[in-house]
Write an enzyme that holds these catalytic residues in place. Structure first.
Site, PDB file in Angstrom:
ATOM      1  N   LYS A 124       0.856  -1.192   0.000  1.00 38.73           N
ATOM      2  CA  LYS A 124       0.000   0.000   0.000  1.00 38.73           C
ATOM      3  C   LYS A 124       0.882   1.228   0.000  1.00 38.73           C
ATOM      4  O   LYS A 124       2.023   1.173   0.459  1.00 38.73           O
ATOM      5  CB  LYS A 124      -0.886   0.018   1.256  1.00 38.73           C
ATOM      6  CG  LYS A 124      -2.106   0.896   1.140  1.00 38.73           C
ATOM      7  CD  LYS A 124      -3.246   0.192   0.435  1.00 38.73           C
ATOM      8  CE  LYS A 124      -4.359   1.140   0.071  1.00 38.73           C
ATOM      9  NZ  LYS A 124      -5.522   0.419  -0.469  1.00 38.73           N
ATOM     10  N   ASP A 164      -6.860   4.325  -4.855  1.00 38.00           N
ATOM     11  CA  ASP A 164      -7.600   4.196  -3.601  1.00 38.00           C
ATOM     12  C   ASP A 164      -8.275   5.572  -3.434  1.00 38.00           C
ATOM     13  O   ASP A 164      -8.435   6.299  -4.425  1.00 38.00           O
ATOM     14  CB  ASP A 164      -6.640   3.857  -2.442  1.00 38.00           C
ATOM     15  CG  ASP A 164      -7.364   3.435  -1.163  1.00 38.00           C
ATOM     16  OD1 ASP A 164      -7.722   2.264  -1.033  1.00 38.00           O
ATOM     17  OD2 ASP A 164      -7.606   4.290  -0.279  1.00 38.00           O
TER      18      ASP A 164
HETATM   19  O1  2IT Z   1      -8.148  -1.371  -0.975  1.00 45.23           O
HETATM   20  C1  2IT Z   1      -8.015  -1.899  -2.092  1.00 45.23           C
HETATM   21  O2  2IT Z   1      -8.123  -3.133  -2.233  1.00 45.23           O
HETATM   22  C2  2IT Z   1      -7.740  -1.042  -3.230  1.00 45.23           C
HETATM   23  N1  2IT Z   1      -7.649   0.165  -3.055  1.00 45.23           N
HETATM   24  C3  2IT Z   1      -7.501  -1.635  -4.587  1.00 45.23           C
HETATM   25  C4  2IT Z   1      -6.090  -2.068  -4.738  1.00 45.23           C
HETATM   26  C5  2IT Z   1      -5.693  -2.530  -6.124  1.00 45.23           C
HETATM   27  O3  2IT Z   1      -4.515  -2.893  -6.265  1.00 45.23           O
HETATM   28  O4  2IT Z   1      -6.510  -2.544  -7.030  1.00 45.23           O
END
Ligand code: 2IT
Length: 446
Positions: A124, A164
């Site tokens: 993340k 996100d």
């Molecule tokens: O919280 C999540 O799963 C997302 N923001 C999507 C992450 C992604 O790699 O598509």
């Protein structure tokens, strides 16, 4: 085996006593897994290892605003766990972003990605940059500067960021363009890309669609039907939009949306193409308010400064941000007969709220299971980029439906095996963790 949970939490708290969101996420997982520790105490060591991220990057992001003044933000990328695949997870741009929030999101992402059945590790990132009120040119300059640091840590076979909160197709586009300039490589390094340059169909809708597919499975498991159910949604971004669209198709009625300014109650349902399309327009204004919906559709009402959880519904669907539903909200929902809390935001409920639900015969399912549709379709975007093919919308949607069914099945199997009926916190975490733990054991002391 509460001692194992306490020990794991203590170690995390000793290292990072101020990271309250991160510690909340760890607490939910390690306490939720007590029935697993009872049967598999040797896995404590694996969880202790997993709680510590493999790698953390923080960096300065300097960018020029429209007045020619240099602004400074902080950028983050946490490469949390790569046991089952390359790091995968979104980037959040929001003033609240700090290391605690990025670590909680990255930690949960490990189990979520594991549940999708696809080979993706957890990661993340993001920044405390606030896109609200910024011009398009400012957002572009920020994204380019952010990627100028981030590009050295990521790649299509090592770490694949996505969007996100605060990061949508526009931001992904600016970052992708800068990555290409810096690396001279055209490759699937980000997901959520535009439809003409490698993005997957259904990706924008995926989290909302997946959430409704999961909710349908939960409701069906209780021998009920999703059609005819009344749903309270919070938020009004991509996730809420996708949820309204799929709910309408499944003949369930969404009666609320919300923003930082309050919530809108639409008794007739947010279910016509016109109303659903309006949500996208509302978001595109970048003002972060929902009040204009009630002006546009005068039969609806706006309630300033309030949350939607005071409305009578069958299903609560938090779709905005962490800790947006607390124990008081859960009590209100319960008093109004709500039976299901299906988290589409990451850690949408406070720990007290989830305990309230579990002790009051409400069925609560955590974001790592319910909102996994977004990252699952990101995984399908990676597949399409790798094989240089583009699947039809129906094809992607079929995969998504199968994956959400599969996630529900994994939860049910774990709940059944460990005698924890309807405890989706246990089911999702146990199924997600066991797969990663097995991979970590097989890969030795790393
Ligand atoms: O919280 C999540 O799963 C997302 N923001 C999507 C992450 C992604 O790699 O598509």
């Amino acid at each position: 085996m509460a001692e194992i949970a306490a020990r794991l939490l203590q170690t995390a708290a000793k290292r990072d006593p101020d990271q309250k969101e991160f510690l909340q996420a760890v607490k939910t997982v390690v306490e939720g897994l007590i029935p697993l520790w009872e049967q598999r105490p040797e896995l404590e060591e694996v969880m202790a290892r997993l709680i510590e991220p493999e790698r953390i990057f923080t960096f300065r992001v300097a960018w020029l605003d429209d007045h020619g003044k240099i602004q400074i933000n902080r950028g983050f990328r946490v490469q949390y766990n790569s046991a089952i695949g390359p790091y995968k997870g979104g980037l959040r741009f929001h003033p609240s972003v700090n290391l605690s929030i990025i670590k909680f999101l990255g930690f949960d992402q490990i189990f979520k990605n594991s549940l999708t059945t696809l080979p993706m590790g957890g990661g993340k990132g993001g920044s405390d940059f606030d896109p609200k009120g910024k011009s398009d040119a400012e957002v572009m300059r920020f994204c380019q500067s952010f990627m100028t640091e981030l590009f050295r840590y990521i790649g299509p076979n090592i770490d694949i960021p996505a969007g996100d909160i605060g990061v949508g197709a526009r931001e992904i586009g600016y970052m992708y363009g800068q990555y290409k300039r810096l690396t001279h490589a055209v490759e699937g390094v980000l997901t959520g890309k535009g439809q003409t340059w490698g993005g997957s169909l259904i990706r924008p809708e995926a989290t909302g669609f997946g959430g409704l597919y999961f909710a349908s499975e939960m409701v069906a498991y209780q021998k009920q039907e999703i059609a005819g159910k009344t749903i309270c949604v919070s938020g009004f971004g991509n996730v809420a939009w996708g949820a309204c669209l799929k709910a309408a198709q499944l003949k369930a009625k969404v009666i609320t949306i919300s923003g930082p300014d309050g919530y809108v109650y639409d008794e007739e349902g947010i279910n016509t193409p016109e109303k659903i399309a309006y949500l996208l327009r509302l978001r595109a204004t970048c003002q972060d308010i929902v009040a204009p919906y009630a002006e546009q559709f005068p039969k609806s009402q706006f309630f300033p400064g309030k949350k939607p959880w005071e409305r009578k519904c069958d299903i609560a669907l938090p779709c905005a941000t962490q800790n947006e539903l607390d124990a008081n909200d859960a009590a209100m929902l319960h008093a109004n007969g709500c039976k299901f809390v299906v988290e589409l935001s990451n850690m949408g409920c406070t720990h007290d709220a989830l305990e309230y639900c579990q002790s009051h015969d409400m069925i609560y399912a955590p974001g790592i299971a319910c909102n996994a549709g977004g990252v699952a379709v990101s995984g399908l975007e990676m597949t399409q980029n790798s094989i240089r093919l583009r699947w039809k919308a129906e094809e992607v949607d079929q995969h998504l439906q199968r994956i959400m069914k599969d996630i529900h099945k994994q939860c049910v199997e774990a709940m059944t095996q460990f005698h924890k009926p309807n405890d989706y916190v246990f089911g999702a975490n146990a199924a997600g963790f066991l797969k990663v733990a097995t991979a970590m054991i097989e890969q030795g002391c790393v």
